[in-house]
Design an enzyme around this catalytic site. Structure first.
Site, PDB file in Angstrom:
ATOM      1  N   ASN A 102      60.705  57.561  41.267  1.00  0.00           N
ATOM      2  CA  ASN A 102      60.143  57.194  42.565  1.00  0.00           C
ATOM      3  C   ASN A 102      60.137  58.423  43.465  1.00  0.00           C
ATOM      4  OD1 ASN A 102      59.098  55.587  44.625  1.00  0.00           O
ATOM      5  ND2 ASN A 102      61.124  54.938  45.332  1.00  0.00           N
ATOM      6  N   HIS A 104      60.145  59.675  47.590  1.00  0.00           N
ATOM      7  CA  HIS A 104      60.545  59.122  48.881  1.00  0.00           C
ATOM      8  C   HIS A 104      60.411  60.197  49.960  1.00  0.00           C
ATOM      9  CE1 HIS A 104      62.716  56.485  51.576  1.00  0.00           C
ATOM     10  NE2 HIS A 104      63.439  57.529  51.956  1.00  0.00           N
ATOM     11  N   SER A 131      62.159  63.485  48.398  1.00  0.00           N
ATOM     12  CA  SER A 131      63.056  63.413  47.244  1.00  0.00           C
ATOM     13  C   SER A 131      62.340  62.717  46.106  1.00  0.00           C
ATOM     14  CB  SER A 131      64.301  62.575  47.583  1.00  0.00           C
ATOM     15  OG  SER A 131      64.956  63.052  48.732  1.00  0.00           O
ATOM     16  N   ASP A 140      66.343  53.184  46.973  1.00  0.00           N
ATOM     17  CA  ASP A 140      66.291  54.648  47.046  1.00  0.00           C
ATOM     18  C   ASP A 140      67.644  55.291  46.757  1.00  0.00           C
ATOM     19  OD1 ASP A 140      63.557  54.538  47.786  1.00  0.00           O
ATOM     20  OD2 ASP A 140      64.116  54.118  49.849  1.00  0.00           O
TER      21      ASP A 140
HETATM   22  C1  GRF Z   1      54.536  58.899  50.063  1.00  0.00           C
HETATM   23  O1  GRF Z   1      55.044  59.604  51.179  1.00  0.00           O
HETATM   24  C2  GRF Z   1      55.616  58.102  49.384  1.00  0.00           C
HETATM   25  O2  GRF Z   1      56.833  58.761  49.291  1.00  0.00           O
HETATM   26  C3  GRF Z   1      55.700  56.961  50.365  1.00  0.00           C
HETATM   27  O3  GRF Z   1      54.353  56.620  50.592  1.00  0.00           O
HETATM   28  C4  GRF Z   1      53.569  57.793  50.480  1.00  0.00           C
HETATM   29  C5  GRF Z   1      52.503  57.547  49.434  1.00  0.00           C
HETATM   30  O4  GRF Z   1      51.335  58.207  49.745  1.00  0.00           O
HETATM   31  N1  GRF Z   1      56.551  55.905  49.933  1.00  0.00           N
HETATM   32  P1  GRF Z   1      50.013  58.063  48.848  1.00  0.00           P
HETATM   33  O5  GRF Z   1      49.664  56.587  48.744  1.00  0.00           O
HETATM   34  O6  GRF Z   1      50.284  58.679  47.502  1.00  0.00           O
HETATM   35  O7  GRF Z   1      48.973  58.831  49.615  1.00  0.00           O
END
Ligand code: GRF
Length: 196
Positions: A102, A104, A131, A140
């Site tokens: 994942n 984050h 991260s 997370d």
């Molecule tokens: C990223 O910042 C991810 O970590 C967060 O949502 C965003 C996803 O962006 N949970 P995208 O949909 O890949 O543009």
């Protein structure tokens, strides 16, 4: 790959996968809702897609089992969640635990959860970042694969800061997955080492 939103990280991975030396390819893209940019981008690239919505199941366990079956049908080596706004359950983790990634938008363990960019701004930190982690049963909380810092600017709002984090995050996700598939990784408790 699992998405809930725009899919800009997915697009960065799709671009990287065009080179054979990258060492990976995306076998399918799944979403937890209709109409995501992520699924559109996958379809444009000719990648199989599926949607599993929690509300179509009597309970969360049924959804988790269906999602597990969907993903298992493509026999992925890794499952990558990028902007996927659902926690997976026990069935999913028993199949893919230890090989689900994942990403984050904060420097974990600071600011876990869905509003990490807002929370970091509200706290007044001067440095945040992103991260890439292995998924475990918590929010997370899994072992950290890679992190990168991003400075917070005085006039940042949530959107501007998140966009700057995502620029760094896209490169970090692509780089981390590439190194994992090419070099392998070992995990001991919370410490993960990519390559030998
Ligand atoms: C990223 O910042 C991810 O970590 C967060 O949502 C965003 C996803 O962006 N949970 P995208 O949909 O890949 O543009």
């Amino acid at each position: 790959m699992l998405v809930s939103g725009t899919g800009s990280i997915l697009q960065a991975l799709l671009n990287a996968c065009q080179s054979e030396e990258f060492g990976a390819r995306i076998v399918a893209v799944g979403a937890d809702r209709d109409g995501t940019g992520g699924v559109e981008k996958a379809e444009a690239a000719g990648i199989p897609t599926f949607v599993r919505r929690v509300k179509d199941f009597p309970d969360r366990m049924g959804w988790d089992q269906a999602l597990t079956r969907d993903c298992a049908g493509y026999a992925p080596d890794l499952v990558v969640a990028a902007g996927f706004l659902k926690l997976v359950g026990q069935d999913f983790l028993s199949q893919f635990g230890g090989r689900m990634i994942n990403t984050h938008p904060a420097l974990l363990p600071a600011f876990p959860g869905l509003h990490s960019v807002r929370d970091a701004l509200a706290y007044g930190v001067k440095v945040t970042g992103c991260s890439v982690i292995l998924v475990d049963a918590g929010i997370d909380s899994g072992p950290i694969l890679a992190q990168q810092a991003v400075p917070v600017l005085d006039d940042d709002d949530e959107e501007a800061l998140h966009e700057r984090i995502k620029v760094v995050e896209r490169t970090l996700v692509v780089d981390t997955i590439g190194r994992m598939v090419r070099n392998g990784w070992t995990a001991s408790d919370r410490t993960v080492r990519i390559g030998s």
